[in-house]
Design an enzyme around this catalytic site. Sequence first.
Site, PDB file in Angstrom:
ATOM      1  N   ILE A   1     -41.667  -7.078 -39.779  1.00 23.10           N
ATOM      2  CA  ILE A   1     -41.165  -8.445 -39.564  1.00 23.10           C
ATOM      3  C   ILE A   1     -39.751  -8.656 -40.091  1.00 23.10           C
ATOM      4  O   ILE A   1     -39.160  -9.705 -39.868  1.00 23.10           O
ATOM      5  CB  ILE A   1     -42.107  -9.531 -40.160  1.00 23.10           C
ATOM      6  N   GLY A   2     -39.210  -7.706 -40.778  1.00 19.85           N
ATOM      7  CA  GLY A   2     -37.844  -7.909 -41.266  1.00 19.85           C
ATOM      8  C   GLY A   2     -37.355  -6.708 -42.028  1.00 19.85           C
ATOM      9  O   GLY A   2     -38.084  -5.738 -42.234  1.00 19.85           O
ATOM     10  N   GLY A   3     -36.090  -6.813 -42.398  1.00 18.62           N
ATOM     11  CA  GLY A   3     -35.541  -5.745 -43.225  1.00 18.62           C
ATOM     12  C   GLY A   3     -34.344  -5.112 -42.583  1.00 18.62           C
ATOM     13  O   GLY A   3     -33.729  -5.684 -41.688  1.00 18.62           O
TER      14      GLY A   3
ATOM     15  N   ASP B   1     -29.122 -13.846 -56.510  1.00 19.88           N
ATOM     16  CA  ASP B   1     -28.866 -13.824 -55.063  1.00 19.88           C
ATOM     17  C   ASP B   1     -29.480 -15.081 -54.430  1.00 19.88           C
ATOM     18  O   ASP B   1     -30.198 -15.001 -53.438  1.00 19.88           O
ATOM     19  CB  ASP B   1     -29.426 -12.543 -54.443  1.00 19.88           C
TER      20      ASP B   1
ATOM     21  N   GLY C   1     -31.858  -4.304 -44.572  1.00 16.76           N
ATOM     22  CA  GLY C   1     -30.974  -4.359 -45.730  1.00 16.76           C
ATOM     23  C   GLY C   1     -31.367  -3.248 -46.694  1.00 16.76           C
ATOM     24  O   GLY C   1     -31.068  -2.071 -46.477  1.00 16.76           O
TER      25      GLY C   1
ATOM     26  N   LYS D   1     -43.672  -5.283 -48.645  1.00 16.91           N
ATOM     27  CA  LYS D   1     -42.256  -4.891 -48.721  1.00 16.91           C
ATOM     28  C   LYS D   1     -42.195  -3.451 -49.221  1.00 16.91           C
ATOM     29  O   LYS D   1     -42.870  -3.110 -50.195  1.00 16.91           O
ATOM     30  CB  LYS D   1     -41.510  -5.827 -49.661  1.00 16.91           C
TER      31      LYS D   1
ATOM     32  N   ILE E   1     -39.790  -5.224 -44.434  1.00 13.71           N
ATOM     33  CA  ILE E   1     -40.928  -6.120 -44.604  1.00 13.71           C
ATOM     34  C   ILE E   1     -41.872  -5.951 -43.413  1.00 13.71           C
ATOM     35  O   ILE E   1     -41.415  -5.979 -42.266  1.00 13.71           O
ATOM     36  CB  ILE E   1     -40.497  -7.608 -44.655  1.00 13.71           C
TER      37      ILE E   1
HETATM   38  P1  ADP Z   1     -34.057  -7.644 -48.898  1.00 17.39           P
HETATM   39  O1  ADP Z   1     -34.267  -7.201 -50.322  1.00 17.39           O
HETATM   40  O2  ADP Z   1     -33.933  -6.464 -47.947  1.00 17.39           O
HETATM   41  O3  ADP Z   1     -32.965  -8.662 -48.720  1.00 17.39           O
HETATM   42  P2  ADP Z   1     -35.992  -9.827 -48.618  1.00 17.39           P
HETATM   43  O4  ADP Z   1     -37.076  -9.865 -49.632  1.00 17.39           O
HETATM   44  O5  ADP Z   1     -34.869 -10.831 -48.789  1.00 17.39           O
HETATM   45  O6  ADP Z   1     -35.443  -8.336 -48.469  1.00 17.39           O
HETATM   46  O7  ADP Z   1     -36.618 -10.036 -47.182  1.00 17.39           O
HETATM   47  C1  ADP Z   1     -35.857  -9.966 -45.984  1.00 17.39           C
HETATM   48  C2  ADP Z   1     -36.412 -10.955 -44.973  1.00 17.39           C
HETATM   49  O8  ADP Z   1     -37.790 -10.629 -44.687  1.00 17.39           O
HETATM   50  C3  ADP Z   1     -36.441 -12.400 -45.502  1.00 17.39           C
HETATM   51  O9  ADP Z   1     -35.255 -13.124 -45.237  1.00 17.39           O
HETATM   52  C4  ADP Z   1     -37.622 -12.965 -44.752  1.00 17.39           C
HETATM   53  O10 ADP Z   1     -37.212 -13.436 -43.486  1.00 17.39           O
HETATM   54  C5  ADP Z   1     -38.566 -11.802 -44.577  1.00 17.39           C
HETATM   55  N1  ADP Z   1     -39.579 -11.853 -45.643  1.00 17.39           N
HETATM   56  C6  ADP Z   1     -39.462 -11.449 -46.930  1.00 17.39           C
HETATM   57  N2  ADP Z   1     -40.570 -11.663 -47.636  1.00 17.39           N
HETATM   58  C7  ADP Z   1     -41.451 -12.243 -46.774  1.00 17.39           C
HETATM   59  C8  ADP Z   1     -42.789 -12.735 -46.901  1.00 17.39           C
HETATM   60  N3  ADP Z   1     -43.454 -12.686 -48.057  1.00 17.39           N
HETATM   61  N4  ADP Z   1     -43.371 -13.263 -45.809  1.00 17.39           N
HETATM   62  C9  ADP Z   1     -42.706 -13.337 -44.626  1.00 17.39           C
HETATM   63  N5  ADP Z   1     -41.447 -12.908 -44.447  1.00 17.39           N
HETATM   64  C10 ADP Z   1     -40.815 -12.363 -45.505  1.00 17.39           C
END
Ligand code: ADP
Length: 294
Positions: free
Chosen positions: A23-25, A137, A27, A46, A31
Amino acid sequence: MSDSDLLIKGDLIKSRWRITHKIGGGGFGQIYQAYDKLRRELVAVKVESNSQVRQGIRMEVTVLRRIQNRKHVCELLSGGTSTLYNYMVITLLGSSLSELRRNLFEQCFTLSTTLRISLQILDAIESIHSIGFLHRDIKPSNFAIGKKNLRQIFILDFGLARKYTDYDQHVRPARIEAGFRGTIRYASINAHNNRELGRHDDLWSFFYMLIEFLIGCLPWSKIKDKESVGHIKETYDYNRFLTYLPEEFDKFLEHIKELHYEDKPDYEFLRSLFISSIQRLGYHDDDPYDWEKS
Ligand code: ADP
């Protein structure tokens, strides 16, 4: 599946959490959504490669363990290391405040929504400070609403957190020079100048968030270069922002301007400013937030 994906659909973590999709990542961490076989609900996982230089998950797990059961913090279900990656399993959250703002007409939150989410964000920041850590951050993409409760804000991503107190609960001595941490758009002037960050720097990032929520952008939004953005922040007349903000924000700015590295911010005072704006303008706790309106 891309080369760098650490997990794929169907992977099982600790015989309990089955990965459904990413769903994301991209960086530093990735995730994934997973199904919790025990609780029969969806969760977020994560992961980061344990060979990459920046290891954030160990710090995240440390912070999350200490800060559990606070209102604006997701639940940590598990955290650990396998042969290839570090991982943590946490509550699955909904959209981030940056996504929610960008989906709105004119990309601004109303004053009512901004003031009411500000109280929640301030509580979240105070929670992490109260256990002796800075977030470092603070930005809209690191706050998200709940998946079930769309009215509750959660703070995310403790990968850049740093302990600012020692074993005695005293503020650690500031280093003469510290590396830049954070995100250029929301970084405090101290961060631009590679200074040791304190609790007030998280509040400066919060202040920049508030301006962006209400105006839809910041004067340096389109500039990428760290030095140029730092220069604008140092020379910009912050009083110009105040014309967009209720009068109570003068005092918010005044308070964070007078804080130094060691100082404890007066969270109660800042909270009282938001509350008095909300009351004076006639907003109510149970009014819909901007993302709840059709
Ligand atoms: P990074 O350390 O790579 O910046 P983040 O923890 O900020 O990672 O997560 C990146 C993106 O993933 C977030 O902006 C969010 O959209 C999504 N995300 C992170 N944690 C969750 C979660 N618990 N549930 C749903 N989406 C999440």
